[in-house]
Design a protein around this motif. Structure first.
Motif, PDB file in Angstrom:
ATOM      1  N   GLU A   1      -0.187  -2.212   0.584  1.00 12.30           N
ATOM      2  CA  GLU A   1      -1.087  -2.741  -0.464  1.00 12.30           C
ATOM      3  C   GLU A   1      -2.516  -2.278  -0.204  1.00 12.30           C
ATOM      4  OE1 GLU A   1      -2.569  -3.981  -3.337  1.00 12.30           O
ATOM      5  OE2 GLU A   1      -0.897  -5.415  -3.342  1.00 12.30           O
ATOM      6  N   ASP A   2      -3.178  -1.792  -1.249  1.00  9.55           N
ATOM      7  CA  ASP A   2      -4.556  -1.318  -1.066  1.00  9.55           C
ATOM      8  C   ASP A   2      -5.598  -2.371  -1.429  1.00  9.55           C
ATOM      9  OD1 ASP A   2      -3.619  -0.988  -3.714  1.00  9.55           O
ATOM     10  OD2 ASP A   2      -5.326   0.284  -4.181  1.00  9.55           O
TER      11      ASP A   2
ATOM     12  N   ASP B   1       3.351  -2.226  -3.144  1.00 10.10           N
ATOM     13  CA  ASP B   1       2.515  -2.121  -4.343  1.00 10.10           C
ATOM     14  C   ASP B   1       2.892  -0.801  -5.030  1.00 10.10           C
ATOM     15  OD1 ASP B   1       0.426  -2.468  -6.163  1.00 10.10           O
ATOM     16  OD2 ASP B   1      -1.068  -1.575  -4.829  1.00 10.10           O
TER      17      ASP B   1
ATOM     18  N   ASN C   1       0.688   0.949  -7.619  1.00 10.89           N
ATOM     19  CA  ASN C   1      -0.514   1.782  -7.733  1.00 10.89           C
ATOM     20  C   ASN C   1      -1.250   1.801  -6.403  1.00 10.89           C
ATOM     21  OD1 ASN C   1      -0.146   2.304 -10.530  1.00 10.89           O
ATOM     22  ND2 ASN C   1      -0.897   0.245 -10.951  1.00 10.89           N
TER      23      ASN C   1
END
Ligand code: MN
Length: 273
Positions: free
Chosen positions: A145-146, A190, A192
């Motif tokens: 996850e970013d 995630d 994106n």
């Protein structure tokens, strides 16, 4: 120290050092042994510096020094969170400042000989998960996850589960790397992401015999029906949409953990999945 936390803290200190600097100013990052047992990382800027009054308010909640606007969403964590994270890792954060010259923010962390769990001071945090009773079968969850806010939310949820150890990665390529190195029981992905997407990362994991069996749960802001279908076709175990619904999230996680457990059981007995 925890790699992700140290990175978040450094991003916080570095972005402050840029934001509160002067035009043509400098930021100097240094790393020294502050004592035999401690390492100091310092971030020095050439900004306006802070008055003694500002220094006392610095690590207070919601302190923004009057320059940060609310519009920079997702740029990172604040100084108060940095302080809390450093202290959870048994470290210390501090600042020295001269008005008109600039400030030096530093963190001290303990030197270790190898991987070591962070000592827990107080409060229900993600670090509580290190206090697992002997004999508990510890499962590993990798979250790719970013967005730091989502990461922190999942950390809070997983903190309620002493049976789960949480690892994280902030982009698809390092997610694949961490998955190969740690072979987690379940991966939360995630879609994106910077660099390769969650779907591309899933394909790489599926193509590698070492990671092909790991159930991967998608967690994405793409909530339209076609995206979900596409995700499930790509081979995700479940496809969850943001914002995270706690019950749905926990149920999917348990299903994936059970699936992983059954799979490893089968493998042990030499059966085909
Ligand atoms: Mn994202």
């Amino acid at each position: 120290a925890d790699r992700t936390r140290v990175k978040q803290i450094l991003i916080n200190l570095l972005s402050n050092a840029v934001k509160y600097n002067k035009v043509g100013g400098a930021v100097v990052v240094d790393c020294t042994a502050s004592t035999a047992e401690r390492v100091r990382i310092s971030v020095k800027d050439t900004g306006e510096g802070l008055t003694p009054d500002q220094l006392t308010q610095l690590f207070q909640p919601f302190n923004r020094l009057g320059k940060e606007t609310g519009s920079e969403e997702g740029t990172g964590i604040g100084l108060m969170v940095s302080k809390r994270l450093v202290e959870l890792m048994d470290g210390e954060i501090g600042v020295e400042s001269t008005v008109g010259v600039g400030s030096v923010f530093w963190i001290d962390l303990n030197v270790t000989g190898g991987p070591q769990h962070a000592a827990v001071a107080t409060g229900p945090t993600a670090f509580d998960q290190t206090q697992v009773q002997e004999g508990t079968h510890l499962r590993t969850l990798l979250y790719v996850e970013d967005n730091p806010a989502n990461l922190m939310l999942v950390e809070d949820l997983i903190a309620r589960r002493p049976d789960i150890r949480l690892l994280s990665a902030m982009d698809g390529n390092s997610g694949v790397e961490v998955a190969r190195a740690s072979l987690p029981d379940v991966i939360l992905m995630d879609i994106n992401l910077p660099g390769i997407s969650g779907i591309q990362a899933l394909k790489i994991l599926r193509a590698d015999p070492a990671t092909a069996h790991i159930p991967v749960v998608a967690l994405s802001a793409n909530a339209i029906h076609r995206d979900i279908e596409k995700g499930l076709e790509a081979g995700f175990f479940r496809y969850l949409t943001k914002p995270i619904k706690v019950n749905e999230f926990m149920d999917a996680l348990d299903e994936a953990l059970n699936f992983a457990y059954t799979e490893s059981d089968r493998a042990k007995k030499g059966e085909k999945a």
